[in-house]
Write a protein that holds these residues in place. Structure first.
Motif, PDB file in Angstrom:
ATOM      1  N   HIS A  88      24.431  31.745  94.539  1.00  0.00           N
ATOM      2  CA  HIS A  88      25.585  30.875  94.310  1.00  0.00           C
ATOM      3  C   HIS A  88      26.590  31.621  93.441  1.00  0.00           C
ATOM      4  O   HIS A  88      26.207  32.481  92.639  1.00  0.00           O
ATOM      5  N   TRP A 162      27.755  28.984  98.154  1.00  0.00           N
ATOM      6  CA  TRP A 162      26.368  29.405  98.322  1.00  0.00           C
ATOM      7  C   TRP A 162      26.291  30.217  99.592  1.00  0.00           C
ATOM      8  O   TRP A 162      26.742  29.780 100.668  1.00  0.00           O
ATOM      9  N   THR A 229      24.456  32.888  90.330  1.00  0.00           N
ATOM     10  CA  THR A 229      23.271  32.143  89.910  1.00  0.00           C
ATOM     11  C   THR A 229      22.335  31.942  91.093  1.00  0.00           C
ATOM     12  O   THR A 229      22.716  32.165  92.248  1.00  0.00           O
ATOM     13  N   THR A 230      21.114  31.500  90.817  1.00  0.00           N
ATOM     14  CA  THR A 230      20.060  31.277  91.821  1.00  0.00           C
ATOM     15  C   THR A 230      19.972  32.430  92.818  1.00  0.00           C
ATOM     16  O   THR A 230      19.752  32.214  94.012  1.00  0.00           O
ATOM     17  N   LYS A 232      18.323  35.173  94.828  1.00  0.00           N
ATOM     18  CA  LYS A 232      16.949  35.376  95.274  1.00  0.00           C
ATOM     19  C   LYS A 232      16.896  36.407  96.392  1.00  0.00           C
ATOM     20  O   LYS A 232      17.821  36.531  97.196  1.00  0.00           O
ATOM     21  N   PRO A 237      12.924  35.286  92.761  1.00  0.00           N
ATOM     22  CA  PRO A 237      14.025  35.725  91.903  1.00  0.00           C
ATOM     23  C   PRO A 237      14.427  37.173  92.179  1.00  0.00           C
ATOM     24  O   PRO A 237      13.571  38.039  92.410  1.00  0.00           O
ATOM     25  N   THR A 266      17.429  35.450  87.959  1.00  0.00           N
ATOM     26  CA  THR A 266      18.191  34.869  89.062  1.00  0.00           C
ATOM     27  C   THR A 266      19.689  34.783  88.794  1.00  0.00           C
ATOM     28  O   THR A 266      20.438  34.296  89.651  1.00  0.00           O
TER      29      THR A 266
END
Length: 275
Positions: A88, A162, A229-230, A232, A237, A266
């Motif tokens: 994101h 995202w 962020t987030t 992966k 992660p 992450t």
């Protein structure tokens, strides 16, 4: 990687990817930039798309690497190691004054952009560009060496995005880009163009200064700071994949630099430093 529509290149590559869900019609795209230079922090000339030579990894996690046109985090391993990458971010504001009045910064996630990718990149994201001093924000995906495909959906500063790229078959990819703020989603399915041979040997979460045909990066838009962020890789992660921290350095000047990974590996911030 993407170049704004006003700077389209005369040399183009036909789009031959097989699409499962056609995106909206859009402006003709341009060529992507060269992958980042791999190796010690000392900067070498930008490598063209193609097989990059291997490089010895520095000891410890998040070894620092230098690139003339990328900044962020890049995980690399043997072919077949990577199946998905996602993150994101909040779309930053383009500062289109002074030397950055004609510039571009691409924010994206992708597979195969470096190391042993064999000249392929499967990627999706947004751009933060300046066109004659005016900001321009675009959404797109690309199956390099096929041409970029632009979406007609609106993107504005402050929007939460995202993005996810994943392989879903023997050689078929799912490219998802969602504007959480404006509530639109683009989901495209594509295969690499004829002759391309993705190795899935790397995964990237980066900001890029797109290159011209000769491989020379363009001026990097002043985007301030963007927070990813987030993030992966393979559903875990980003930090678990032992990624390299990539700083954009050109002509001896740091152009953009990432922070250390936080939030369990992450998240990180990426900051514009110079054009």
């Amino acid at each position: 990687m993407p170049v704004p529509r006003h700077a389209l290149l005369a040399a183009t590559v036909a789009l031959v990817a097989i699409l499962g869900s056609a995106p909206p019609a859009s402006a003709a795209p341009s060529r992507t930039a060269a992958p980042p230079v791999q190796g010690p922090a000392a900067i070498r000339p930008t490598w063209p798309h193609g097989a990059l030579p291997g490089f010895p990894r520095a000891a410890g996690p998040a070894a620092t690497r230098g690139s003339r046109n990328w900044s962020g985090y890049v995980a690399a391993d043997k072919p077949g190691s990577f199946t998905s990458v996602e993150a994101h971010w909040i779309q930053p504001v383009a500062n289109c004054t002074g030397a950055t009045a004609d510039s571009v910064a691409a924010l994206w996630v992708g597979l195969d952009g470096s190391r042993a990718g064999r000249g392929t990149v499967q990627q999706t994201g947004t751009t933060v560009s300046c066109v004659d001093g005016r900001p321009e924000y675009l959404a797109w995906y690309e199956m390099f060496p096929a041409e970029q495909v632009y979406y007609n959906d609106p993107v504005e500063p402050g929007d939460e995005l995202w993005a996810r790229v994943a392989i879903i078959g023997t050689n078929r990819y799912e490219l998802l880009l969602r504007n959480v703020t404006k509530k639109w989603t683009e989901l495209s399915y594509a295969e690499p163009p004829e002759g391309a041979d993705p190795k899935r040997a790397s995964a990237e979460v980066v900001v890029e200064a797109a290159s011209r045909v000769a491989g020379e990066p363009r001026v990097l838009t002043d985007f301030g700071t963007v927070s990813f962020t987030t993030a992966k890789v393979n559903g875990q992660p980003l930090g678990d994949s032992d990624p390299d921290e990539v700083t954009m350095v050109r002509d001896g000047i740091v152009r953009a630099t990432p922070s250390p990974l936080t939030d369990g590996g992450t998240a990180f911030e990426l900051t514009w430093v110079a054009n």
